[in-house]
Design a protein around this motif. Structure first.
Motif, PDB file in Angstrom:
ATOM      1  N   ASP A 337      39.309   9.217  66.190  1.00 36.33           N
ATOM      2  CA  ASP A 337      39.502   9.797  64.863  1.00 36.33           C
ATOM      3  C   ASP A 337      39.369  11.312  64.853  1.00 36.33           C
ATOM      4  O   ASP A 337      39.953  11.986  64.006  1.00 36.33           O
ATOM      5  CB  ASP A 337      38.493   9.197  63.871  1.00 36.33           C
ATOM      6  N   TYR A 338      38.582  11.876  65.787  1.00 40.73           N
ATOM      7  CA  TYR A 338      38.361  13.322  65.794  1.00 40.73           C
ATOM      8  C   TYR A 338      38.555  13.853  67.203  1.00 40.73           C
ATOM      9  O   TYR A 338      38.300  13.166  68.186  1.00 40.73           O
ATOM     10  CB  TYR A 338      36.943  13.662  65.303  1.00 40.73           C
ATOM     11  N   GLY A 339      38.988  15.120  67.298  1.00 39.71           N
ATOM     12  CA  GLY A 339      39.180  15.760  68.591  1.00 39.71           C
ATOM     13  C   GLY A 339      40.635  15.765  68.997  1.00 39.71           C
ATOM     14  O   GLY A 339      41.525  15.366  68.236  1.00 39.71           O
ATOM     15  N   THR A 340      40.903  16.198  70.217  1.00 36.37           N
ATOM     16  CA  THR A 340      42.287  16.234  70.691  1.00 36.37           C
ATOM     17  C   THR A 340      42.745  14.893  71.236  1.00 36.37           C
ATOM     18  O   THR A 340      43.931  14.698  71.465  1.00 36.37           O
ATOM     19  CB  THR A 340      42.447  17.284  71.805  1.00 36.37           C
ATOM     20  N   GLU A 341      41.794  13.990  71.512  1.00 34.24           N
ATOM     21  CA  GLU A 341      42.049  12.641  72.043  1.00 34.24           C
ATOM     22  C   GLU A 341      42.497  12.652  73.502  1.00 34.24           C
ATOM     23  O   GLU A 341      42.982  11.654  74.014  1.00 34.24           O
ATOM     24  CB  GLU A 341      43.063  11.883  71.167  1.00 34.24           C
ATOM     25  N   TRP A 342      42.294  13.796  74.179  1.00 35.05           N
ATOM     26  CA  TRP A 342      42.554  13.890  75.611  1.00 35.05           C
ATOM     27  C   TRP A 342      41.215  14.020  76.334  1.00 35.05           C
ATOM     28  O   TRP A 342      40.450  14.956  76.077  1.00 35.05           O
ATOM     29  CB  TRP A 342      43.459  15.076  75.930  1.00 35.05           C
ATOM     30  N   PHE A 343      40.944  13.083  77.232  1.00 35.66           N
ATOM     31  CA  PHE A 343      39.639  12.948  77.853  1.00 35.66           C
ATOM     32  C   PHE A 343      39.693  13.223  79.358  1.00 35.66           C
ATOM     33  O   PHE A 343      40.748  13.165  79.978  1.00 35.66           O
ATOM     34  CB  PHE A 343      39.079  11.540  77.614  1.00 35.66           C
ATOM     35  N   VAL A 344      38.508  13.468  79.941  1.00 30.79           N
ATOM     36  CA  VAL A 344      38.381  13.779  81.368  1.00 30.79           C
ATOM     37  C   VAL A 344      38.272  12.477  82.158  1.00 30.79           C
ATOM     38  O   VAL A 344      37.299  11.738  82.020  1.00 30.79           O
ATOM     39  CB  VAL A 344      37.140  14.651  81.641  1.00 30.79           C
ATOM     40  N   ARG A 345      39.259  12.226  83.005  1.00 28.37           N
ATOM     41  CA  ARG A 345      39.249  11.008  83.813  1.00 28.37           C
ATOM     42  C   ARG A 345      38.257  11.097  84.978  1.00 28.37           C
ATOM     43  O   ARG A 345      37.814  10.080  85.506  1.00 28.37           O
ATOM     44  CB  ARG A 345      40.651  10.722  84.360  1.00 28.37           C
ATOM     45  N   LYS A 346      37.893  12.295  85.370  1.00 29.52           N
ATOM     46  CA  LYS A 346      37.074  12.471  86.567  1.00 29.52           C
ATOM     47  C   LYS A 346      35.700  11.813  86.447  1.00 29.52           C
ATOM     48  O   LYS A 346      35.080  11.514  87.464  1.00 29.52           O
ATOM     49  CB  LYS A 346      36.934  13.961  86.894  1.00 29.52           C
TER      50      LYS A 346
END
Length: 491
Positions: A337-346
């Motif tokens: 719902d909030y943020g860019t919705e792109w996460f760190v896979r590492k």
């Protein structure tokens, strides 16, 4: 590879009891004085086995900062350090969700921010444990004198590691080079230059006596070795703009024989732990002793039972060249719902990674090792150090990184840099390569500060060059020092 850390809790208990016993000495007139045992510390440092156990305890603060300490984990460079840069925003449930991270996102960190106290305390706990090793282990009789030297060298590396974290966070900090008596605890700050000199001296001692794990069997994996110390010395030198030292120690590192693991996408998977291009990692394991890391709990999406923090900005996503395989190996999209919705896979767990969701000990107990120093980073540090004196060799080392990134893709994907590239264009290419190769690993902010680009790039987000290159000392530490510790400017 992770079994040796299972003795950490026992040693941490031992040292806590030892410290408590020391604190009670001043009250002896009010206590029963009949002796029912011998002093714990004096009895402990007697055998090589005990020296090994004490060394394991000296590693424990690493695991605490990135694992068992809730706010300590929030304060790592992988989380706190990345937020507010041109690469990542806070993310989470709402804009205000998690006040300490919200402060960093807006460059408004206060002296009572919850991440500061554990960042200070746990690093100094690690320094205490290393000082105990360095003071007591020389007095133990070893049949294998080389192992005694190695133990002391590991302790020197660990002390440098903890001080490097402190100086990059707070600036100049108190230098404590031995276990202190109670009336010696209140130590003033040293300068940043003095701290760096102390760190370099520790690393020189480590480099001199550490073996390379490439010459040891699998039981040595998990310890700091010569490659780790050389890689750390390169980073310490780079942060001081000592490019000649970066080149010197880089040459020593490359002579050891480390190679880049062929597939970038495996580096941050279980099968990539301690791969051929890994110079140092913090070991974690999911077990009943809660010896896992809490980082995945923070950076996985809310829909995956996590906090949803550290979301990639468009600027980072757009930095990748078309079809660069590192993009998918580093970032992924998940609805939130909030943020860019792109996460760190590492530092993800399943289904976004081969690391499984912890099945014991709770969500702060993941098995993901934290990758601290990689050979690709060393190659790029080396290229940056020599770009103006030997541009063709600098291009060669950047192209090693780009060739591995390309993998089995056509030569048009992440193509090699031209061998004639030089000057500012080459330096910019190195900066680009660091950004995409090392994204999400906690290095971006420090890279911007040390290269003088932080003000131009980060001021749009609220960064002030006169204040925000370091965080404030914890307010509680200033109070406890009764004026001996001085606060950083403008906090």
């Amino acid at each position: 590879m992770k079994t040796y850390i299972n003795t950490i809790r026992t040693l941490k208990y031992f040292f806590c009891i030892s410290i408590l016993a020391s604190a009670l000495v001043s009250c002896e007139d009010d206590l029963e004085t009949t002796a029912y045992g011998q002093p714990v510390v004096e009895d402990f440092y007697e055998t090589p086995e005990q020296a090994e156990q004490a060394l394991v305890a000296a590693y424990s603060a690493m695991g605490e900062l990135a694992g068992s300490d809730f706010w300590g984990t929030m304060g790592t460079d992988i989380i706190f350090g990345e937020i507010g840069t041109d690469d990542f925003i806070k993310g989470g449930r709402t804009a205000e969700n998690n006040a300490p991270l919200f402060q960093k996102d807006k460059w408004a960190v206060t002296t009572t921010n919850s991440v500061l106290e554990p960042l200070w305390n746990v690093n100094y706990k690690g320094i205490l444990f290393t000082n105990l090793v360095l003071e007591n282990v020389p007095n133990i009789v070893f049949e294998d004198e080389n192992r005694q030297k190695e133990i002391l060298a590991e302790a020197h590396f660990l002390r440098a590691f903890y001080y490097f974290d402190l100086v990059n966070s707070f600036g100049g900090v108190p230098i404590i080079d031995r276990p202190l008596a109670i009336d010696e605890y209140n130590v003033p700050r040293s300068t940043k230059v003095e701290c760096y000199t102390f760190i370099e001296d520790d690393l020189k001692a480590a480099i001199a006596d550490l073996p390379s794990r490439l010459n040891r069997d699998a039981s040595y994996i998990g310890r700091a070795d010569k490659g780790a110390a050389l890689g750390m010395m390169m980073r310490v030198s780079l942060y001081q703009n000592k490019m000649g030292q970066v080149e010197t120690y880089g040459n020593q590192l490359f002579a050891l024989g480390h190679t880049l693991t062929p597939d970038y996408s495996t580096i941050f998977q279980p099968e990539g732990e301690w791969n051929s291009g890994s110079l140092f990692e913090i070991n974690f394991t999911t077990d009943a002793s809660i010896l896992g890391t809490g980082i995945p709990r923070r950076v996985n999406p809310i829909s995956n039972k996590a906090g949803g923090f550290v979301n990639a900005r468009d600027g980072l996503r757009n930095e990748y060249e078309a079809n660069d395989p590192r993009f998918d190996a580093t970032l992924y999209f998940a609805s939130q719902d909030y943020g860019t919705e792109w996460f760190v896979r590492k530092y993800a767990w399943a289904p976004y990674s081969n690391y499984q969701f912890p099945d014991i000990g709770g969500v702060n107990n993941s098995a993901n090792n934290v990758r601290c120093i990689r050979l690709a980073d060393a190659y790029l540090m080396y290229a940056e150090a020599i770009y103006d004196t030997n541009p063709s060799m600098a291009v060669e080392y950047v192209n090693k990184v780009r060739t591995r990134a390309r993998g089995t893709e056509p030569l048009t994907v992440v193509p090699n840099l031209p061998t004639t590239l030089s000057g500012q264009a080459l330096l910019d290419a190195i900066y680009h390569e660091r950004r995409v190769e090392l994204a999400g690993e906690g290095l971006r902010f420090h890279d911007l500060v040390r290269t003088g680009r932080a003000e131009d790039i980060l001021s749009q987000y609220g960064f002030d060059i006169n204040t925000h290159t370091v965080v404030p000392l914890p307010a509680n530490q200033i109070t406890l020092s009764e004026g001996v510790l001085t606060q950083n400017p403008n906090y």
